[in-house]
Design an enzyme around this catalytic site. Structure first.
Site, PDB file in Angstrom:
ATOM      1  N   ASP A 177       0.769  -1.238   0.000  1.00 42.48           N
ATOM      2  CA  ASP A 177       0.000   0.000   0.000  1.00 42.48           C
ATOM      3  C   ASP A 177       0.802   1.292   0.000  1.00 42.48           C
ATOM      4  O   ASP A 177       0.599   2.157  -0.845  1.00 42.48           O
ATOM      5  CB  ASP A 177      -0.940   0.010   1.207  1.00 42.48           C
ATOM      6  CG  ASP A 177      -1.975  -1.100   1.131  1.00 42.48           C
ATOM      7  OD1 ASP A 177      -1.706  -2.116   0.462  1.00 42.48           O
ATOM      8  OD2 ASP A 177      -3.043  -0.960   1.739  1.00 42.48           O
TER       9      ASP A 177
ATOM     10  N   CYS B  16      -2.973  -8.503  -2.031  1.00 44.90           N
ATOM     11  CA  CYS B  16      -4.315  -9.066  -1.868  1.00 44.90           C
ATOM     12  C   CYS B  16      -5.126  -8.971  -3.159  1.00 44.90           C
ATOM     13  O   CYS B  16      -5.013  -8.021  -3.918  1.00 44.90           O
ATOM     14  CB  CYS B  16      -5.022  -8.379  -0.705  1.00 44.90           C
ATOM     15  SG  CYS B  16      -4.087  -8.518   0.827  1.00 44.90           S
TER      16      CYS B  16
ATOM     17  N   SER C 175      -9.473   1.095   3.795  1.00 44.72           N
ATOM     18  CA  SER C 175      -8.778   0.163   2.919  1.00 44.72           C
ATOM     19  C   SER C 175      -9.498   0.140   1.577  1.00 44.72           C
ATOM     20  O   SER C 175     -10.687   0.460   1.486  1.00 44.72           O
ATOM     21  CB  SER C 175      -8.809  -1.231   3.544  1.00 44.72           C
ATOM     22  OG  SER C 175      -8.583  -2.214   2.564  1.00 44.72           O
TER      23      SER C 175
END
Length: 552
Positions: free
Chosen positions: A120, A192, A466
């Site tokens: 991220d 992810c 998120s």
């Protein structure tokens, strides 16, 4: 070459002696010195496969005629850091990463950089450094994780682990299924599986022109990723020879292209922090409102999890970011890329392999892009929502404020079953300064979704979300509570109105009362008063301009 500064002339004899001490052959001393910033760590799934990619980058640099020097960059897994003290450090780490890459590149006068990243905050931090240092650079994102599998269905991190917590609490899944989610949702290395922040930023990087075509979506474990790593190592030497620097690539027009791709994908709201911060380092003015302007004309043409159904591997099979660019080709600006090809050429030559995964503009999932910027008396400087992950039923929402001064307090109330249909959960003092570090609220939003309340409960915060968040969740409310923004004076029972189509977020009380409450408000003591986070809180700016660090 910049590296002549450390290797040419009589007075550089001691420098050469130290370089030879590293084992560099004399025959290689005349070649461009390429720094490979690797964020390998075996505690982050998205970075655990990087040792393999390092080898192929190294081979590529040698093949291209350069000499590579590896140096380490730290990384944080937001999923592991979430829901406790660790998340304070996530956004704050972006600045450390940028500073570290700058420090090593300048201290050793490197000629070029390969930036090996994935998750991220590491990717935007490295892009910020590339723009700041402005030496030829190329980014390699390590690739997404493959989907998990259990009893014939595919699994992903958010809906099958974070949301499983709420489902289990409600008695919707058994002990055996809960354990299966834990063991099967994340089957191996990679970022992810959906359009969460890591993969969104990988796609943005490719759309900016800073990584090779296909890099963003090529899965972590496939040979395709090795080939991209090799080609990137070779290509950076070519960039050095041609003096093609990041600021020649990351122009205002390139940022518009990247934002349009982001909107078409329904990407993470965190891009509204990261893209402006990268632009700031590149010397490009990029107001938050540009997301609204482009969102109005950029259709949402993919249905990616968490808000949709497709996985990153599906997008890769459909043609990846080049396929998305192809759909947007009539809207794109011509811009330079690290591949040497113009972005318009990449878009024109791309082939869409699956028209359902990457739809045509006339068959878009939504007429507008995935992100919307809301303003109103609750957020005078703006707030952000991932509108592509909000159902039609909740695009307009009015409810009763339930106010919490921390994520932990809100999470406790949610897990106790205190939140009911019609509530607007307000989580404040979680902004860049107040958090500090602007924690992600995936645990509360996932618990709400897992309990079946995502259609009847809204959540607003001066923190962030998120990329896995879905439902009527409004983040980045600016000014934040710690700066004395209106969110600081909300009270339990206040009526809050959210109108995404009209880009409005308001508390339904008279303006006079808001002013009276603000006049009586007293700034609380910082939550953290020592160490890096204390310094960060003093220097960080509003989420409305990317939470960049102030120079003074």
């Amino acid at each position: 070459m910049r590296s002549k500064t450390i290797k040419k002339g009589l007075e550089r004899l001691p420098h050469r002696a130290l370089l030879y001490a590293t084992g560099i052959p004399k025959s290689e001393m005349e070649k461009p010195f390429i720094g490979v910033a690797t964020s390998f760590t075996d505690i982050i799934p998205g970075h655990a496969s990087m040792r393999d990619l390092e080898r192929f980058i190294e081979k590529g640099v040698h093949t291209g005629g350069g000499y590579p020097f590896f140096f380490g960059i730290p990384g944080i897994c937001d999923g592991i850091a979430m829901g406790h003290k660790g998340m304070h450090y996530s956004l704050a780490s972006r600045e450390l990463i940028a500073d570290m890459v700058e420090t090593i590149a300048e201290a050793h006068q490197l000629d070029g950089l390969v930036l090996l990243t994935n998750c991220d905050k590491i990717t935007p931090g490295m892009l910020m450094a590339a723009a700041r240092v402005n030496i030829p650079s190329i980014v390699v994102t390590a690739g997404p994780m493959l989907s998990g599998h259990y009893k014939g269905r595919r699994l992903n991190l958010t809906s099958d682990t974070f949301e499983a917590v709420g489902k289990y609490k409600k008695g919707l899944i058994s002990d055996d299924e809960l354990e299966a989610m834990e063991m099967c949702a994340c089957p191996g290395a990679g970022s992810c599986q959906g359009m969460y922040t890591a993969n969104t930023m990988a796609c943005v990087t490719e759309a900016l022109g800073m990584s090779l075509p296909g890099c963003a979506t090529a899965p972590a474990v496939l040979a395709q990723k090795r080939r991209i790593a090799f080609e990137s190592g070779s290509k950076v030497v070519d960039l050095v020879k041609k003096n093609i620097t990041p600021r020649k690539i990351m122009t205002g027009k390139a940022f518009e292209n990247a934002i349009m791709v982001d909107l078409a994908l329904g990407g993470s709201t965190n891009t509204t922090l990261h893209i402006p911060a990268i632009a700031h380092e590149a010397g490009v003015k990029l107001p938050l409102e540009i997301f609204n302007i482009l969102s109005r004309k950029t259709p949402h043409i993919t249905s990616m999890i968490p808000g949709g159904t497709h996985y990153m591997e599906d997008l890769d099979h459909a043609g990846g970011i080049p396929a998305v660019l192809n759909r947007l080709k009539d809207m794109l600006n011509p811009s330079l890329t690290v591949s040497g090809l113009n972005m318009s050429r990449i878009a024109k030559d791309a082939v869409v392999m699956d028209g359902e995964v990457v739809r045509s503009l006339d068959r878009a999932y939504h007429k507008e892009g995935g992100i919307a910027i809301l303003k109103g008396n609750l957020a005078p400087e703006g707030a952000v929502v991932k509108q592509s992950a909000v159902s039609k039923n909740t695009m307009k929402f009015e409810g009763t404020a339930r106010v919490f001064d921390s994520e932990e307090a809100a999470m406790k109330s949610i897990m106790n079953g205190d939140i009911k249909a019609g509530d607007v959960v307000v989580i404040r003092y979680e902004g860049p300064k107040g958090g500090p570090g602007m924690r992600e609220m995936l645990s509360p939003t996932s618990a709400i979704a897992g309990m079946g309340l995502s259609e009847s409960v809204a959540l607003i915060t001066d923190g962030r979300f998120s990329g896995g968040t879905r439902g009527p969740c409004i983040g980045h409310i600016s000014p934040e509570a710690m700066e004395g923004g209106p969110i600081a004076v909300l009270k339990n029972g206040d009526k809050v109105s959210i109108d995404i189509p009209r880009r409005k977020i308001e508390v339904l009380i008279p303006e006079k009362e808001i002013k009276e409450r603000l006049a009586a408000w007293k700034k609380p003591l910082p939550k953290i008063r020592h160490g890096y986070l204390s310094r960060y809180a003093r220097l960080v700016s509003s989420a409305g301009n990317g939470a960049i660090m102030l120079e003074e």
